[in-house]
Design a protein around this motif. Structure first.
Motif, short mmCIF file in Angstrom:
data_model
loop_
_atom_site.label_atom_id
_atom_site.label_comp_id
_atom_site.label_asym_id
_atom_site.label_seq_id
_atom_site.Cartn_x
_atom_site.Cartn_y
_atom_site.Cartn_z
N GLN A 106 -16.87 39.52 -32.63
CA GLN A 106 -15.71 39.62 -33.53
C GLN A 106 -14.66 38.59 -33.16
O GLN A 106 -14.23 37.79 -34.00
N ARG A 107 -14.24 38.63 -31.91
CA ARG A 107 -13.11 37.80 -31.50
C ARG A 107 -13.47 36.32 -31.45
O ARG A 107 -12.78 35.48 -32.02
N ILE A 108 -14.55 35.99 -30.74
CA ILE A 108 -14.87 34.58 -30.50
C ILE A 108 -15.46 33.90 -31.73
O ILE A 108 -15.01 32.84 -32.15
N VAL A 109 -16.49 34.51 -32.29
CA VAL A 109 -17.24 33.85 -33.36
C VAL A 109 -16.58 34.02 -34.73
O VAL A 109 -16.48 33.06 -35.50
N LEU A 110 -16.16 35.24 -35.04
CA LEU A 110 -15.71 35.53 -36.41
C LEU A 110 -14.22 35.39 -36.65
O LEU A 110 -13.79 35.16 -37.78
N LEU A 111 -13.41 35.53 -35.61
CA LEU A 111 -11.96 35.37 -35.78
C LEU A 111 -11.49 34.01 -35.27
O LEU A 111 -10.94 33.21 -36.02
N ASP A 112 -11.70 33.74 -33.98
CA ASP A 112 -11.22 32.48 -33.41
C ASP A 112 -12.03 31.28 -33.90
O ASP A 112 -11.47 30.21 -34.14
N GLY A 113 -13.34 31.45 -34.03
CA GLY A 113 -14.18 30.32 -34.45
C GLY A 113 -13.70 29.67 -35.74
O GLY A 113 -13.39 28.48 -35.76
N PRO A 114 -13.61 30.43 -36.84
CA PRO A 114 -13.15 29.82 -38.09
C PRO A 114 -11.71 29.31 -38.01
O PRO A 114 -11.39 28.27 -38.60
N ALA A 115 -10.85 30.01 -37.27
CA ALA A 115 -9.46 29.58 -37.15
C ALA A 115 -9.34 28.23 -36.45
O ALA A 115 -8.49 27.41 -36.80
N VAL A 116 -10.21 27.99 -35.48
CA VAL A 116 -10.13 26.76 -34.68
C VAL A 116 -11.09 25.68 -35.19
O VAL A 116 -10.73 24.50 -35.27
N LEU A 117 -12.30 26.07 -35.54
CA LEU A 117 -13.35 25.10 -35.87
C LEU A 117 -13.55 24.90 -37.37
O LEU A 117 -14.31 24.03 -37.77
N GLY A 118 -12.91 25.73 -38.18
CA GLY A 118 -13.04 25.58 -39.62
C GLY A 118 -14.17 26.40 -40.20
O GLY A 118 -14.71 27.31 -39.56
N ASP A 119 -14.53 26.08 -41.40
CA ASP A 119 -15.49 26.81 -42.22
C ASP A 119 -16.82 27.03 -41.49
O ASP A 119 -17.53 26.08 -41.21
N PRO A 120 -17.18 28.30 -41.23
CA PRO A 120 -18.42 28.58 -40.51
C PRO A 120 -19.68 28.14 -41.26
O PRO A 120 -20.72 27.93 -40.64
N THR A 121 -19.61 27.98 -42.57
CA THR A 121 -20.80 27.55 -43.30
C THR A 121 -21.17 26.11 -42.95
O THR A 121 -22.28 25.67 -43.25
N TRP A 123 -21.12 25.03 -39.72
CA TRP A 123 -21.58 25.01 -38.34
C TRP A 123 -23.09 24.82 -38.30
O TRP A 123 -23.82 25.29 -39.18
N ALA A 124 -23.57 24.18 -37.26
CA ALA A 124 -25.01 23.93 -37.09
C ALA A 124 -25.81 25.24 -37.08
O ALA A 124 -26.90 25.31 -37.65
N SER A 125 -25.26 26.27 -36.45
CA SER A 125 -25.97 27.54 -36.39
C SER A 125 -26.18 28.14 -37.78
O SER A 125 -27.20 28.77 -38.05
N GLN A 126 -25.23 27.93 -38.67
CA GLN A 126 -25.37 28.45 -40.03
C GLN A 126 -26.44 27.69 -40.79
O GLN A 126 -27.18 28.27 -41.59
N SER A 127 -26.55 26.40 -40.54
CA SER A 127 -27.61 25.61 -41.18
C SER A 127 -28.97 26.10 -40.74
O SER A 127 -29.90 26.23 -41.56
N ALA A 128 -29.12 26.41 -39.46
CA ALA A 128 -30.39 26.93 -38.95
C ALA A 128 -30.68 28.30 -39.54
O ALA A 128 -31.82 28.61 -39.91
N CYS A 129 -29.66 29.13 -39.65
CA CYS A 129 -29.82 30.47 -40.21
C CYS A 129 -30.23 30.37 -41.68
O CYS A 129 -31.10 31.10 -42.14
N LEU A 130 -29.61 29.47 -42.41
CA LEU A 130 -29.93 29.27 -43.81
C LEU A 130 -31.39 28.83 -43.98
O LEU A 130 -32.11 29.34 -44.84
N ALA A 131 -31.82 27.90 -43.15
CA ALA A 131 -33.21 27.43 -43.21
C ALA A 131 -34.19 28.56 -42.91
O ALA A 131 -35.23 28.70 -43.58
#
Length: 195
Positions: A106-121, A123-131
């Motif tokens: 919750q804190r690291i990936v879903l709250l801080d991640g988008p706030a600091v790194l931008g749109d999670p879609t 991220w490389a991990s999302q591309s792998a998940c989509l594939a």
């Protein structure tokens, strides 16, 4: 110093910093974690942090990548243990949303991640998940388990639903109540794909 010893030392330093970052970001959040918190806990210098990650933001990226890799292994185990490919697809999707109930995620990936790194879609991990989701959908289409939908579009829709549900759960006043609603809705959405 031999090349192997140097690579071991680099891996050790990176590992210590990632562990320190994961601990601090999970406990305090990104904004309230000082650079000194990260380096002191790892018994390293600020220079090591900047050398290996370019700073606190780069370390957050590495921490999220580690958490995402661990999550992917957990989800793959669910797929591997499922009775059928359909069951694996549904349970993987549900488990992905349930990860949003874990405080560290919750804190690291879903709250801080988008706030600091931008749109999670993006991220490389999302591309792998989509594939991976697209491959699962193609398999289910080939096996005539689900309707002959466009696999790429459906993968985007399923992943988008799961990601947005996770973001909603992480920021909800009552994450468990939000998760209950999201999981029931996800199961209903996926059921609509069945033949």
């Amino acid at each position: 110093m031999t090349r192997q010893k140097r690579s071991d030392m680099i891996a050790s330093t990176r590992g210590k910093l990632i562990a320190a970052g994961r601990k601090a970001f999970g406990a305090k959040g990104y904004a309230d974690t000082a650079t000194e918190d990260l380096t002191a806990d790892a018994d390293l210098t600020r220079g090591a942090l900047y050398h290996h990650f370019g700073g606190k933001k780069g370390l957050l990226e590495a921490v999220i990548a580690q958490i995402d890799a661990e999550s992917a292994l957990r989800l793959q185990a669910i797929v591997d243990q499922a009775a059928t490919p359909w069951d694996g697809f549904v349970e993987e999707s549900v488990a992905w949303i349930e990860l949003a109930l874990e405080p560290e995620i919750q804190r690291i990936v879903l709250l801080d991640g988008p706030a600091v790194l931008g749109d999670p879609t993006r991220w490389a991990s999302q591309s792998a998940c989509l594939a991976s989701t697209k491959r699962s959908i193609e398999t289910l289409i080939d096996q005539k388990v689900i309707k002959p939908v466009d696999a790429e579009a459906t993968a985007y829709l399923v992943n988008g639903a799961a990601l947005n549900a996770s973001l909603w759960i992480a920021s909800a006043e009552d994450p468990r109540a939000a998760a209950g609603k999201a999981l029931a809705s996800m199961r209903a959405l996926l059921a609509g794909l069945r033949r």
